[in-house]
Design a protein around this motif. Structure first.
Motif, PDB file in Angstrom:
ATOM      1  N   THR A 152      22.859 -28.773  33.961  1.00  0.00           N
ATOM      2  CA  THR A 152      22.894 -28.538  32.510  1.00  0.00           C
ATOM      3  C   THR A 152      21.492 -28.517  31.906  1.00  0.00           C
ATOM      4  N   PHE A 193      27.298 -20.720  32.224  1.00  0.00           N
ATOM      5  CA  PHE A 193      27.233 -21.551  31.023  1.00  0.00           C
ATOM      6  C   PHE A 193      26.928 -20.689  29.800  1.00  0.00           C
ATOM      7  N   ALA A 247      27.402 -24.329  23.572  1.00  0.00           N
ATOM      8  CA  ALA A 247      28.612 -25.154  23.414  1.00  0.00           C
ATOM      9  C   ALA A 247      29.475 -24.638  22.269  1.00  0.00           C
ATOM     10  N   GLY A 300      28.058 -25.278  27.233  1.00  0.00           N
ATOM     11  CA  GLY A 300      29.417 -25.529  27.709  1.00  0.00           C
ATOM     12  C   GLY A 300      29.798 -24.477  28.726  1.00  0.00           C
ATOM     13  N   GLU A 329      34.719 -29.495  39.174  1.00  0.00           N
ATOM     14  CA  GLU A 329      34.797 -29.761  37.726  1.00  0.00           C
ATOM     15  C   GLU A 329      33.596 -30.593  37.270  1.00  0.00           C
ATOM     16  N   ALA A 330      33.164 -31.526  38.116  1.00  0.00           N
ATOM     17  CA  ALA A 330      32.053 -32.422  37.757  1.00  0.00           C
ATOM     18  C   ALA A 330      30.737 -31.651  37.570  1.00  0.00           C
ATOM     19  N   GLU A 332      22.889 -27.724  23.288  1.00  0.00           N
ATOM     20  CA  GLU A 332      24.142 -28.084  23.948  1.00  0.00           C
ATOM     21  C   GLU A 332      24.801 -26.863  24.549  1.00  0.00           C
ATOM     22  N   TRP A 367      30.159 -29.112  35.788  1.00  0.00           N
ATOM     23  CA  TRP A 367      29.933 -28.647  34.411  1.00  0.00           C
ATOM     24  C   TRP A 367      29.055 -29.613  33.612  1.00  0.00           C
ATOM     25  N   THR A 368      29.079 -30.885  33.992  1.00  0.00           N
ATOM     26  CA  THR A 368      28.319 -31.876  33.222  1.00  0.00           C
ATOM     27  C   THR A 368      27.203 -32.515  34.060  1.00  0.00           C
ATOM     28  N   ASP A 369      26.911 -31.916  35.197  1.00  0.00           N
ATOM     29  CA  ASP A 369      25.861 -32.461  36.065  1.00  0.00           C
ATOM     30  C   ASP A 369      24.495 -32.136  35.454  1.00  0.00           C
ATOM     31  N   PRO A 370      23.720 -33.166  35.090  1.00  0.00           N
ATOM     32  CA  PRO A 370      22.442 -32.899  34.415  1.00  0.00           C
ATOM     33  C   PRO A 370      21.452 -32.081  35.240  1.00  0.00           C
TER      34      PRO A 370
END
Ligand SMILES: O=C(O)CCC(=O)C(=O)O
Length: 253
Positions: free
Chosen positions: A93, A231, A234, A106, A84-85, A104, A87-90
Protein backbone atom coordinates in the motif's frame (compact mmCIF):
# COMPACT_ATOMS: atom_id res chain seq x y z
CA UNK A 1 15.97 11.29 -15.59
CA UNK A 2 13.09 9.90 -17.67
CA UNK A 3 10.46 8.09 -15.62
CA UNK A 4 10.03 4.59 -17.14
CA UNK A 5 6.57 4.34 -15.54
CA UNK A 6 7.25 1.14 -13.65
CA UNK A 7 9.15 0.31 -10.52
CA UNK A 8 10.59 -2.93 -9.15
CA UNK A 9 10.25 -3.70 -5.44
CA UNK A 10 12.93 -6.33 -4.89
CA UNK A 11 12.69 -9.17 -2.39
CA UNK A 12 9.36 -8.07 -0.93
CA UNK A 13 8.26 -11.64 -0.25
CA UNK A 14 10.47 -14.61 0.53
CA UNK A 15 10.94 -17.86 2.41
CA UNK A 16 7.90 -19.36 4.08
CA UNK A 17 5.68 -16.41 3.20
CA UNK A 18 6.32 -16.77 -0.52
CA UNK A 19 5.81 -20.53 -0.26
CA UNK A 20 2.42 -19.94 1.46
CA UNK A 21 1.29 -17.65 -1.36
CA UNK A 22 2.30 -20.30 -3.90
CA UNK A 23 0.42 -22.99 -1.95
CA UNK A 24 -2.61 -20.69 -1.75
CA UNK A 25 -2.54 -20.32 -5.54
CA UNK A 26 -2.54 -24.11 -5.96
CA UNK A 27 -5.32 -24.59 -3.38
CA UNK A 28 -7.49 -21.98 -5.08
CA UNK A 29 -6.92 -23.65 -8.44
CA UNK A 30 -7.92 -27.06 -7.03
CA UNK A 31 -11.17 -25.64 -5.56
CA UNK A 32 -12.08 -23.76 -8.71
CA UNK A 33 -11.42 -26.78 -10.95
CA UNK A 34 -13.61 -28.95 -8.70
CA UNK A 35 -16.44 -26.41 -8.80
CA UNK A 36 -16.10 -25.90 -12.55
CA UNK A 37 -16.49 -29.66 -12.98
CA UNK A 38 -19.80 -29.55 -11.06
CA UNK A 39 -21.42 -27.83 -14.04
CA UNK A 40 -23.18 -25.10 -11.97
CA UNK A 41 -21.48 -22.33 -13.96
CA UNK A 42 -22.10 -19.92 -16.81
CA UNK A 43 -19.82 -19.74 -19.84
CA UNK A 44 -19.14 -16.79 -22.11
CA UNK A 45 -17.11 -17.01 -25.33
CA UNK A 46 -15.19 -13.90 -26.31
CA UNK A 47 -14.99 -12.70 -29.92
CA UNK A 48 -11.41 -14.07 -30.08
CA UNK A 49 -12.64 -17.54 -29.07
CA UNK A 50 -11.35 -17.41 -25.48
CA UNK A 51 -13.69 -19.08 -22.94
CA UNK A 52 -14.60 -17.33 -19.70
CA UNK A 53 -16.54 -19.19 -17.02
CA UNK A 54 -18.11 -17.80 -13.82
CA UNK A 55 -17.30 -20.15 -10.96
CA UNK A 56 -18.07 -19.33 -7.35
CA UNK A 57 -17.63 -15.55 -7.61
CA UNK A 58 -14.54 -15.60 -9.82
CA UNK A 59 -14.11 -15.65 -13.60
CA UNK A 60 -12.00 -18.48 -14.97
CA UNK A 61 -10.25 -17.52 -18.19
CA UNK A 62 -9.33 -20.88 -19.73
CA UNK A 63 -6.17 -21.33 -21.74
CA UNK A 64 -7.30 -21.14 -25.37
CA UNK A 65 -5.08 -23.99 -26.60
CA UNK A 66 -4.80 -26.23 -23.53
CA UNK A 67 -8.14 -27.75 -22.51
CA UNK A 68 -8.58 -27.81 -18.72
CA UNK A 69 -5.73 -25.40 -17.97
CA UNK A 70 -6.54 -22.08 -16.32
CA UNK A 71 -4.98 -18.92 -17.78
CA UNK A 72 -6.26 -16.61 -15.03
CA UNK A 73 -8.77 -16.14 -12.22
CA UNK A 74 -10.27 -12.74 -11.42
CA UNK A 75 -11.22 -11.43 -8.93
CA UNK A 76 -9.24 -13.83 -6.75
CA UNK A 77 -8.41 -12.17 -3.42
CA UNK A 78 -11.68 -13.31 -1.80
CA UNK A 79 -10.79 -16.94 -2.43
CA UNK A 80 -7.95 -17.12 0.12
CA UNK A 81 -7.13 -15.20 3.32
CA UNK A 82 -3.44 -15.01 2.37
CA UNK A 83 -4.50 -13.10 -0.75
CA UNK A 84 -7.09 -10.91 1.02
CA UNK A 85 -4.42 -9.74 3.49
CA UNK A 86 -2.39 -8.26 0.63
CA UNK A 87 -4.90 -5.40 0.18
CA UNK A 88 -3.75 -3.87 3.47
CA UNK A 89 -0.11 -4.98 3.46
CA UNK A 90 1.95 -1.80 3.97
CA UNK A 91 4.75 -3.19 1.78
CA UNK A 92 2.28 -2.83 -1.10
CA UNK A 93 0.00 0.00 0.00
CA UNK A 94 2.90 2.39 0.69
CA UNK A 95 4.45 2.24 -2.81
CA UNK A 96 1.03 2.05 -4.48
CA UNK A 97 -0.24 5.17 -2.69
CA UNK A 98 2.95 6.91 -3.77
CA UNK A 99 2.51 5.83 -7.40
CA UNK A 100 -1.15 6.93 -7.39
CA UNK A 101 -0.26 10.18 -5.62
CA UNK A 102 -3.00 9.89 -3.02
CA UNK A 103 -3.09 9.35 0.74
CA UNK A 104 -5.62 6.52 0.97
CA UNK A 105 -6.02 3.73 -1.50
CA UNK A 106 -8.40 0.80 -1.86
CA UNK A 107 -8.98 -2.30 -3.98
CA UNK A 108 -10.07 -2.21 -7.63
CA UNK A 109 -9.56 -5.81 -8.78
CA UNK A 110 -7.26 -8.80 -8.19
CA UNK A 111 -6.11 -11.51 -10.55
CA UNK A 112 -4.04 -14.68 -10.53
CA UNK A 113 -2.21 -15.42 -13.78
CA UNK A 114 -0.93 -18.98 -13.93
CA UNK A 115 1.17 -18.83 -17.13
CA UNK A 116 1.87 -22.53 -16.70
CA UNK A 117 4.94 -24.30 -18.07
CA UNK A 118 4.44 -25.26 -21.70
CA UNK A 119 0.86 -23.97 -22.02
CA UNK A 120 0.79 -20.37 -20.71
CA UNK A 121 -0.44 -18.28 -23.63
CA UNK A 122 0.53 -14.88 -24.94
CA UNK A 123 -0.76 -11.56 -23.61
CA UNK A 124 -0.56 -9.32 -26.68
CA UNK A 125 0.41 -5.64 -26.44
CA UNK A 126 -2.18 -3.79 -24.35
CA UNK A 127 -2.84 -1.18 -21.72
CA UNK A 128 -4.91 -2.24 -18.71
CA UNK A 129 -6.76 1.05 -19.11
CA UNK A 130 -8.60 -0.27 -22.18
CA UNK A 131 -9.90 -3.33 -20.31
CA UNK A 132 -11.22 -1.22 -17.44
CA UNK A 133 -12.42 1.86 -19.32
CA UNK A 134 -15.79 0.33 -20.30
CA UNK A 135 -16.58 -0.05 -16.60
CA UNK A 136 -14.73 2.75 -14.83
CA UNK A 137 -14.48 5.35 -17.60
CA UNK A 138 -11.74 7.99 -17.10
CA UNK A 139 -11.30 6.80 -13.47
CA UNK A 140 -9.48 3.78 -14.97
CA UNK A 141 -6.50 6.08 -15.38
CA UNK A 142 -6.23 6.23 -11.60
CA UNK A 143 -5.68 2.48 -11.21
CA UNK A 144 -2.24 0.92 -10.78
CA UNK A 145 -1.11 -2.69 -10.49
CA UNK A 146 1.23 -4.48 -8.11
CA UNK A 147 2.37 -7.67 -9.87
CA UNK A 148 3.66 -10.15 -7.30
CA UNK A 149 5.97 -12.84 -8.68
CA UNK A 150 5.33 -16.30 -7.25
CA UNK A 151 7.98 -17.83 -9.55
CA UNK A 152 11.17 -16.58 -11.19
CA UNK A 153 10.32 -14.84 -14.48
CA UNK A 154 12.79 -14.74 -17.36
CA UNK A 155 12.64 -14.32 -21.11
CA UNK A 156 12.33 -18.13 -21.42
CA UNK A 157 9.10 -18.47 -19.41
CA UNK A 158 7.24 -15.40 -20.61
CA UNK A 159 8.40 -12.58 -18.34
CA UNK A 160 6.48 -9.33 -18.72
CA UNK A 161 7.78 -6.88 -21.34
CA UNK A 162 7.06 -3.17 -21.17
CA UNK A 163 7.60 -0.06 -23.26
CA UNK A 164 9.31 2.28 -20.79
CA UNK A 165 7.78 5.75 -20.72
CA UNK A 166 4.69 4.71 -22.73
CA UNK A 167 2.43 5.64 -19.78
CA UNK A 168 3.12 9.31 -20.46
CA UNK A 169 1.39 9.22 -23.87
CA UNK A 170 -2.04 8.20 -22.48
CA UNK A 171 -4.30 5.83 -24.42
CA UNK A 172 -2.41 4.21 -27.33
CA UNK A 173 -4.06 3.36 -30.69
CA UNK A 174 -6.02 0.11 -30.62
CA UNK A 175 -5.98 -2.56 -33.31
CA UNK A 176 -9.41 -2.07 -34.85
CA UNK A 177 -9.10 -5.25 -36.93
CA UNK A 178 -8.64 -7.43 -33.84
CA UNK A 179 -11.95 -9.05 -32.69
CA UNK A 180 -12.03 -7.88 -29.05
CA UNK A 181 -11.07 -4.26 -29.81
CA UNK A 182 -9.09 -4.29 -26.57
CA UNK A 183 -5.56 -4.84 -27.86
CA UNK A 184 -3.13 -2.28 -29.24
CA UNK A 185 -1.96 -1.78 -32.80
CA UNK A 186 1.57 -3.19 -32.62
CA UNK A 187 2.54 -1.37 -35.81
CA UNK A 188 2.01 1.96 -34.03
CA UNK A 189 4.12 1.13 -30.97
CA UNK A 190 7.77 1.94 -30.57
CA UNK A 191 8.64 -1.73 -30.04
CA UNK A 192 12.35 -0.98 -30.32
CA UNK A 193 12.08 0.36 -26.80
CA UNK A 194 10.62 -2.92 -25.51
CA UNK A 195 12.26 -4.12 -22.31
CA UNK A 196 11.72 -7.57 -20.82
CA UNK A 197 11.62 -7.30 -17.05
CA UNK A 198 13.25 -10.45 -15.67
CA UNK A 199 12.61 -10.82 -11.95
CA UNK A 200 13.11 -13.43 -9.24
CA UNK A 201 10.20 -14.85 -7.24
CA UNK A 202 9.21 -12.55 -4.39
CA UNK A 203 9.70 -9.38 -6.43
CA UNK A 204 6.87 -6.96 -7.16
CA UNK A 205 6.51 -4.89 -10.32
CA UNK A 206 4.30 -1.82 -9.99
CA UNK A 207 2.92 0.10 -12.96
CA UNK A 208 0.05 2.40 -13.96
CA UNK A 209 -2.88 1.45 -16.21
CA UNK A 210 -1.43 3.34 -19.16
CA UNK A 211 1.89 1.47 -19.32
CA UNK A 212 2.03 -0.57 -22.56
CA UNK A 213 2.99 -4.19 -21.86
CA UNK A 214 2.78 -7.77 -23.11
CA UNK A 215 4.17 -11.24 -22.51
CA UNK A 216 5.04 -14.05 -24.90
CA UNK A 217 3.84 -17.66 -24.42
CA UNK A 218 5.52 -19.81 -21.80
CA UNK A 219 7.07 -22.63 -23.82
CA UNK A 220 9.49 -23.54 -21.02
CA UNK A 221 9.32 -26.17 -18.31
CA UNK A 222 8.93 -23.54 -15.58
CA UNK A 223 5.64 -22.05 -14.38
CA UNK A 224 5.47 -18.25 -14.23
CA UNK A 225 2.68 -17.49 -11.75
CA UNK A 226 1.88 -13.94 -10.69
CA UNK A 227 -0.72 -12.26 -8.50
CA UNK A 228 -1.94 -8.89 -9.73
CA UNK A 229 -3.39 -6.50 -7.15
CA UNK A 230 -4.85 -3.36 -8.72
CA UNK A 231 -5.34 -0.37 -6.42
CA UNK A 232 -7.22 2.92 -6.83
CA UNK A 233 -7.99 5.95 -4.64
CA UNK A 234 -10.04 4.86 -1.59
CA UNK A 235 -13.85 5.02 -1.70
CA UNK A 236 -14.35 4.18 -5.38
CA UNK A 237 -16.36 1.15 -6.55
CA UNK A 238 -14.54 -2.05 -7.44
CA UNK A 239 -14.47 -3.28 -11.02
CA UNK A 240 -17.01 -6.02 -10.24
CA UNK A 241 -19.53 -3.43 -9.04
CA UNK A 242 -19.50 -1.48 -12.29
CA UNK A 243 -21.62 -2.31 -15.37
CA UNK A 244 -19.77 -3.07 -18.62
CA UNK A 245 -20.68 -0.55 -21.32
CA UNK A 246 -19.02 -1.72 -24.54
CA UNK A 247 -19.91 1.53 -26.36
CA UNK A 248 -17.45 3.40 -24.10
CA UNK A 249 -14.58 1.86 -26.09
CA UNK A 250 -15.34 4.41 -28.81
CA UNK A 251 -13.80 7.08 -26.54
CA UNK A 252 -10.40 5.45 -26.95
CA UNK A 253 -8.22 5.77 -30.07
O1 LIG B 1 0.87 -12.07 -16.80
C1 LIG B 1 1.18 -11.51 -17.85
O2 LIG B 1 2.10 -11.88 -18.54
C2 LIG B 1 0.42 -10.33 -18.34
C3 LIG B 1 -0.45 -9.76 -17.33
C4 LIG B 1 -1.37 -8.75 -17.89
O3 LIG B 1 -0.98 -7.90 -18.63
C5 LIG B 1 -2.78 -8.82 -17.56
O4 LIG B 1 -3.21 -9.76 -16.87
O5 LIG B 1 -3.52 -7.92 -18.02
Amino acid sequence: MNDPGYRVLSGLFGGAELARLGEAAEAVQRDVLAKAASGQTSVQVWPDGHRLERVDGTTVHWEPDAPGAIRSLSPVSQLHPAFEALWTDPRLTGPMAELLGCGEIGPFVSKLNFKRAGVGSEFAWHQDLTFWYCCAGPAARDVATAMIYLDDAGAGNGALSVIPGSHRDGPAPRDHAEPTGLLLDASKLDAERERTVELPAGSVLVFPSTLVHRSVPNRSERDRRTLLFCFQPAGRPRLAELPYREEMLADLP
